[in-house]
Design a protein around this motif. Structure first.
Motif, short mmCIF file in Angstrom:
data_model
loop_
_atom_site.label_atom_id
_atom_site.label_comp_id
_atom_site.label_asym_id
_atom_site.label_seq_id
_atom_site.Cartn_x
_atom_site.Cartn_y
_atom_site.Cartn_z
N GLU A 64 0.83 -1.20 0.00
CA GLU A 64 0.00 0.00 0.00
C GLU A 64 0.87 1.26 0.00
O GLU A 64 0.56 2.25 -0.69
CB GLU A 64 -0.91 -0.01 1.22
CG GLU A 64 -2.00 -1.05 1.16
CD GLU A 64 -2.91 -1.00 2.37
OE1 GLU A 64 -4.13 -0.85 2.19
OE2 GLU A 64 -2.38 -1.08 3.50
N TYR A 96 -5.00 6.03 -7.16
CA TYR A 96 -4.55 4.96 -6.25
C TYR A 96 -5.28 3.64 -6.50
O TYR A 96 -4.62 2.57 -6.50
CB TYR A 96 -4.72 5.40 -4.80
CG TYR A 96 -4.38 4.32 -3.79
CD1 TYR A 96 -3.06 4.06 -3.44
CD2 TYR A 96 -5.38 3.57 -3.18
CE1 TYR A 96 -2.74 3.07 -2.52
CE2 TYR A 96 -5.08 2.57 -2.26
CZ TYR A 96 -3.76 2.33 -1.94
OH TYR A 96 -3.45 1.34 -1.02
N PRO A 97 -6.61 3.58 -6.71
CA PRO A 97 -7.28 2.28 -6.92
C PRO A 97 -6.70 1.49 -8.09
O PRO A 97 -6.48 0.28 -7.98
CB PRO A 97 -8.73 2.67 -7.15
CG PRO A 97 -8.90 3.97 -6.45
CD PRO A 97 -7.60 4.67 -6.62
N ARG A 101 -4.59 -2.17 -7.62
CA ARG A 101 -5.10 -3.35 -8.32
C ARG A 101 -4.04 -3.93 -9.26
O ARG A 101 -3.92 -5.15 -9.42
CB ARG A 101 -6.37 -3.00 -9.09
CG ARG A 101 -7.57 -2.67 -8.20
CD ARG A 101 -8.84 -2.54 -9.03
NE ARG A 101 -9.98 -2.15 -8.19
CZ ARG A 101 -10.49 -0.93 -8.12
NH1 ARG A 101 -9.95 0.06 -8.86
NH2 ARG A 101 -11.52 -0.67 -7.34
N GLU A 123 -9.49 -4.55 -2.86
CA GLU A 123 -10.73 -3.79 -2.76
C GLU A 123 -10.89 -3.17 -1.38
O GLU A 123 -11.36 -2.03 -1.25
CB GLU A 123 -11.92 -4.68 -3.11
CG GLU A 123 -11.91 -5.21 -4.53
CD GLU A 123 -11.86 -4.10 -5.56
OE1 GLU A 123 -12.46 -3.03 -5.31
OE2 GLU A 123 -11.23 -4.29 -6.61
N VAL A 126 -8.63 -0.20 -1.24
CA VAL A 126 -9.20 0.94 -1.96
C VAL A 126 -10.28 1.60 -1.13
O VAL A 126 -10.35 2.84 -1.03
CB VAL A 126 -9.74 0.49 -3.33
CG1 VAL A 126 -10.53 1.61 -3.99
CG2 VAL A 126 -8.60 0.04 -4.23
N LYS A 127 -11.11 0.79 -0.53
CA LYS A 127 -12.21 1.34 0.26
C LYS A 127 -11.70 2.10 1.48
O LYS A 127 -12.23 3.17 1.83
CB LYS A 127 -13.14 0.20 0.71
CG LYS A 127 -14.36 0.67 1.47
CD LYS A 127 -15.25 -0.51 1.84
CE LYS A 127 -16.47 -0.04 2.63
NZ LYS A 127 -17.35 -1.18 3.01
N THR A 130 -9.18 5.40 0.16
CA THR A 130 -9.77 6.47 -0.64
C THR A 130 -10.98 7.10 0.03
O THR A 130 -11.73 7.83 -0.62
CB THR A 130 -10.18 5.94 -2.02
OG1 THR A 130 -11.10 4.84 -1.86
CG2 THR A 130 -8.97 5.48 -2.80
N GLU A 135 -8.10 10.17 2.39
CA GLU A 135 -7.45 10.17 1.08
C GLU A 135 -6.23 11.08 1.03
O GLU A 135 -5.33 10.86 0.22
CB GLU A 135 -8.46 10.58 0.01
CG GLU A 135 -8.93 12.01 0.12
CD GLU A 135 -9.87 12.40 -1.02
OE1 GLU A 135 -10.21 13.59 -1.09
OE2 GLU A 135 -10.23 11.53 -1.82
#
Length: 410
Positions: A64, A96-97, A101, A123, A126-127, A130, A135
């Motif tokens: 991350e 970033y997402p 991924r 996922e 990301v959740k 962000t 963020e």
């Protein structure tokens, strides 16, 4: 417990490597302290309070943090290093997402298998990352990793030639370069730990990030999206390193050049700073000035020539005018003399005519002599006596004759 005993955060306090900005509200409240010399005190929970504590966002995994670094690089390239920080943070959170991924597809992510606050998949990452309240931490985490990665890159580049024995290329027996790279990684981690160098983002994050951003890495990912984040600032050879973010803009370059010219102008007498730009500019200005002076001289010569021609023409005109006036005066004088001569001649003729008339009248007024009559009185004879002269005629000169005489006298 002595009052002079140092106090350290208890186990419930946030870890030192966590950034307080990762918290939901950006603050840490009710941090308990314990005596580091008392082993039992480290397990003591802080006293309960009526105020409810807000939870913190989970710690960041190595993949991350690397994703945050790549998102930061994209934001800087997209928005520019001189843009507002809020704009770069928003751009990093937006990209970033896709990056996390891509790292997951490349098999570079090790997700947490234990339940808790650590994400267990891309996922979930990301959740969690962000979210509107967290963020901004993406850009900050990426910036922190970049600072530590510079130190790691410098140490890695120093150790690599010693293992490869082939400068900055892999050793002769290492076909893919992984053997030399792995040996350098291990030694670099040992050296940094022995030197007490603090890498806030962690050694694992630096190792993974360096494998992705270094162009000489044998572990470059197959993902084309990740290949775009290779950065010359982290080149293995120090001579090839170039930080694109520190490249000045055109405006900054002009200001820098202006300052250097000012310094060079002050120190040009002593020759401390090369002043080639100022010298070339001075030579160009000198040539332009000489060209302007020569053109000005030509203009002055042409103007003087025109003025001189005008003066000569004026002089000729003046001389012609003087000659004309002189001729006119002589002509007028000759005409006046001729007129005066004619008047004098007319006056003389008139005077002569008057005198002749007066003389005739005087002769006519005298009676002719009569013969003597025979009387008793005898008069003496006058035959023998001469005739008496006639009386002289006198006449006064006229005014015109007087004026003519005066003109003659002049």
């Amino acid at each position: 417990m002595s009052s002079q005993t140092p106090r350290t955060p208890a186990v419930t306090a946030p870890r030192a490597e966590d950034d307080p900005s990762d918290a939901d509200d950006g603050t840490v409240e009710d941090v308990a302290f314990a005596d580091e010399n008392d082993p039992l005190s480290l397990a003591i929970e802080p006293p309960p309070t009526d105020k409810k504590k807000r939870g913190r966002s989970p710690n960041w995994l190595a993949c991350e943090i690397v994703g945050a670094l790549l998102a930061r690089q994209f934001a800087v390239r997209d928005c520019g290093p001189s843009s507002r920080k809020e704009v770069r943070q928003s751009s990093a959170a937006r990209v970033y997402p896709g990056i996390i991924r891509a790292l997951d597809r490349a098999g570079l992510c090790s997700w947490s298998l234990e339940g808790g606050k650590l994400p267990q998949s891309a996922e979930e990452s990301v959740k969690a990352r962000t979210d509107k309240t967290a963020e901004a931490a993406i850009y900050q985490k990426g910036d922190t990793l970049k600072q530590g990665l510079k130190t790691y890159c410098q140490q890695f580049g120093t150790l690599y030639p010693g293992f490869s024995k082939n400068s900055y290329a892999p050793s002769s027996g290492d076909n893919d370069g992984t053997v030399t790279w792995n040996a350098t990684e291990v030694e670099c981690a040992k050296r940094l730990k022995a030197a007490g160098t603090q890498l806030v983002a962690g050694i694992e994050s630096c190792q993974l990030a360096f494998r992705i951003v270094c162009s000489s890495s044998p572990y470059l990912p197959e993902e084309s999206v990740l290949r775009t984040y290779v950065d010359t600032a982290f080149a293995l050879n120090p001579a090839e390193r170039l930080d694109q973010e520190t490249v000045p803009t055109e405006k900054e370059f002009r200001l820098y050049k202006k300052r250097q010219l000012k310094i060079a102008a002050n120190d040009m007498v002593y020759g401390q700073i090369p002043n080639t730009d100022a010298t070339e500019r001075a030579a160009s200005d000198r040539q332009e000035l000489m060209r302007f002076v020569s053109e000005l001289r030509e203009m002055m010569r042409a103007e003087m020539a025109r003025d001189e021609g005008g003066v000569l023409q004026t002089q000729d005109t003046i001389s012609d005018t003087a000659d004309y006036e002189r001729d006119l005066r002589e002509k007028l004088r000759a005409e006046i003399h001729e007129q005066m001569r004619a008047e004098m001649q007319e006056q003389i003729r008139a005077n002569v005519h008057e005198q002749i008339l007066a003389l005739k009248q005087s002769f006519e007024a005298v009676p002719s002599p009569q013969p003597p009559v025979s009387t008793d009185v005898q008069t003496p004879p006058h035959a023998n006596l001469p005739d008496s002269p006639p009386p002289a005629l006198t006449s006064e000169p006229s005014r015109r004759s007087v004026r003519v005489k005066r003109v003659k006298q002049r």
